[in-house]
Enzyme design. Structure first.
Site, PDB file in Angstrom:
ATOM      1  N   GLU A 197      31.651  26.351 -33.843  1.00  0.00           N
ATOM      2  CA  GLU A 197      31.544  25.391 -32.745  1.00  0.00           C
ATOM      3  C   GLU A 197      32.776  24.510 -32.616  1.00  0.00           C
ATOM      4  O   GLU A 197      33.360  24.393 -31.535  1.00  0.00           O
ATOM      5  CB  GLU A 197      30.302  24.515 -32.918  1.00  0.00           C
ATOM      6  CG  GLU A 197      30.162  23.461 -31.820  1.00  0.00           C
ATOM      7  CD  GLU A 197      28.850  22.694 -31.874  1.00  0.00           C
ATOM      8  OE1 GLU A 197      28.850  21.511 -31.503  1.00  0.00           O
ATOM      9  OE2 GLU A 197      27.814  23.282 -32.267  1.00  0.00           O
ATOM     10  N   ASP A 207      29.793  21.550 -38.916  1.00  0.00           N
ATOM     11  CA  ASP A 207      29.022  20.308 -38.801  1.00  0.00           C
ATOM     12  C   ASP A 207      29.880  19.091 -39.146  1.00  0.00           C
ATOM     13  O   ASP A 207      29.920  18.111 -38.393  1.00  0.00           O
ATOM     14  CB  ASP A 207      27.798  20.358 -39.719  1.00  0.00           C
ATOM     15  CG  ASP A 207      26.840  21.471 -39.348  1.00  0.00           C
ATOM     16  OD1 ASP A 207      27.284  22.625 -39.253  1.00  0.00           O
ATOM     17  OD2 ASP A 207      25.649  21.191 -39.153  1.00  0.00           O
TER      18      ASP A 207
END
Length: 382
Positions: free
Chosen positions: A277, A17
């Site tokens: 990610e 994140d």
């Protein structure tokens, strides 16, 4: 005056994140000249990927971004920005919501979602969600693959920087020397390993050690270290700076680096094993073959997301290579023995390398995430 953007991020232990929001904040500041504030709840963890950060400071400037500590309680009084991004659904502070309501011209409010290659993303990208009590509207912005999504995060200069790095033989030699890596042996393959803990990783390491392919493994500090210790029979976890030898396998244990340093590692290796990610996207920009260890979710929801990406990524490949790479990725993410598909993939490595070089241009044909995000917000601000 420069357009003002506020980005809110809560840090999770895998750094994905904060990795995404830190890249986005810098790109918006550098390429668009926006005044960007990045609100982060855990500055100590953030500092692990941004070494110049001072965790004790509630406010500081770093790399063109105004970084603010986001306290768990007593959020400070502040004005709301023109564009407000809550990263990955982190709820905004009530005091900040009140500041948004108090603006004559309400901010553009964006929920930046997690990346997915699933087909439904295109239908949900850009949807508006009015707040049930406040005169505010949130829009969902989905990173993704294809023109109808928000695209992927990539700085404008990155492809040219990567190409220059990979074409500079003397520079690459100096880079490897700086990591304590000796000149390449005949036939040696260099692979980075930055994945989650996995039975597949343990089995793969053992198979590589017992094989005939010279393999030099670059391992940044992370969650896979217990698997490295188990596969090599170590009594304790390896430390940064350790060099370990088992059969055909040589491992160099690296410290956790900043984002620029990790990009260079990906650009320099022949193949990269990545996770989550942020690393997943950066491995694609490296223009090298890679294996993605996706973050595990309940009820195997992650395998659906994995399959959605594989359908896109494998489509341009010859049928035989589609099967082998697909088996390798699926097996790793199901914690199975992937040694057979690994050796088969290496036998077809030139075709995989050609695909890896072409893939980044295919994904950037319709613009990167920051470009699409700015275009989207400009329409809302009109």
């Amino acid at each position: 005056m420069a357009q003002r953007w506020d980005i809110f991020c809560t840090v999770i232990d895998n750094y994905g994140d904060i990795g995404v929001t830190w890249r986005l904040a810098r790109q918006l500041a550098h390429e668009y000249g926006f005044a960007v504030r990045l609100w982060v709840d855990d500055l100590a963890s953030f500092a692990r990927i941004a070494p110049g950060l001072q965790p004790a400071l509630a406010q500081q400037a770093l790399d063109g971004v105004d970084i603010r500590h986001w306290p768990a309680q007593d959020f400070p009084a502040t004005d709301a920005a023109d564009v407000v991004i809550e990263a990955f659904g982190c709820p905004l502070p009530e005091r900040y919501l009140a500041a948004m309501v108090g603006r004559t011209r309400k901010p553009v409010w964006i929920n930046l979602e997690y990346l997915s290659a699933e087909d439904w993303v295109a239908g949900c990208h850009g949807l508006a969600s009015p707040h049930p009590q406040l005169p505010l509207t949130k829009h969902f912005f989905f990173p993704g693959f294809g023109e109808a999504t928000g695209g992927l995060l990539c700085e404008r200069a990155l492809p040219a920087q990567r190409d220059a790095w990979q074409a500079n033989a003397a520079g690459l030699d100096a880079y490897w020397q700086s990591l304590g890596v000796p000149p390449r042996r005949p036939g040696e393959l260099r692979v980075s390993l930055f994945c989650y803990e996995s039975a597949a990783a343990r089995q793969w390491l053992a198979a590589c050690a017992a094989g005939s392919q010279p393999l030099r493994l670059l391992v940044p500090q992370g969650k896979v270290l217990p698997d490295v210790a188990a596969a090599l029979g170590l009594a304790q976890l390896p430390q940064a700076g350790d060099v370990l030898q088992r059969g055909a396998l040589t491992l160099h244990m690296l410290p956790l680096t900043d984002q620029h340093g990790y990009d260079r590692l990906l650009w320099s290796c022949d193949l990269n094993i990545v996770r989550g990610e942020d690393s997943f996207v950066r491995a694609q920009w490296a223009a090298r073959p890679f294996l993605w260890h996706i973050y595990r979710q309940d009820e195997d929801a992650h395998l659906v997301k994995l399959e959605a990406f594989l359908q896109r990524y494998l489509a341009p490949l010859p049928a035989a290579l589609q099967q082998v790479v697909g088996e390798l990725w699926r097996g790793w993410n199901r914690e199975q023995d992937v040694s057979a598909s690994w050796w088969q993939a290496l036998a077809m490595l030139p075709a995989w390398q050609a695909h890896a070089r072409a893939w980044p241009q295919m994904q950037l044909a319709h613009g990167d995430l920051a470009t699409r995000l700015v275009q989207f917000t400009e329409k809302q601000l009109q």
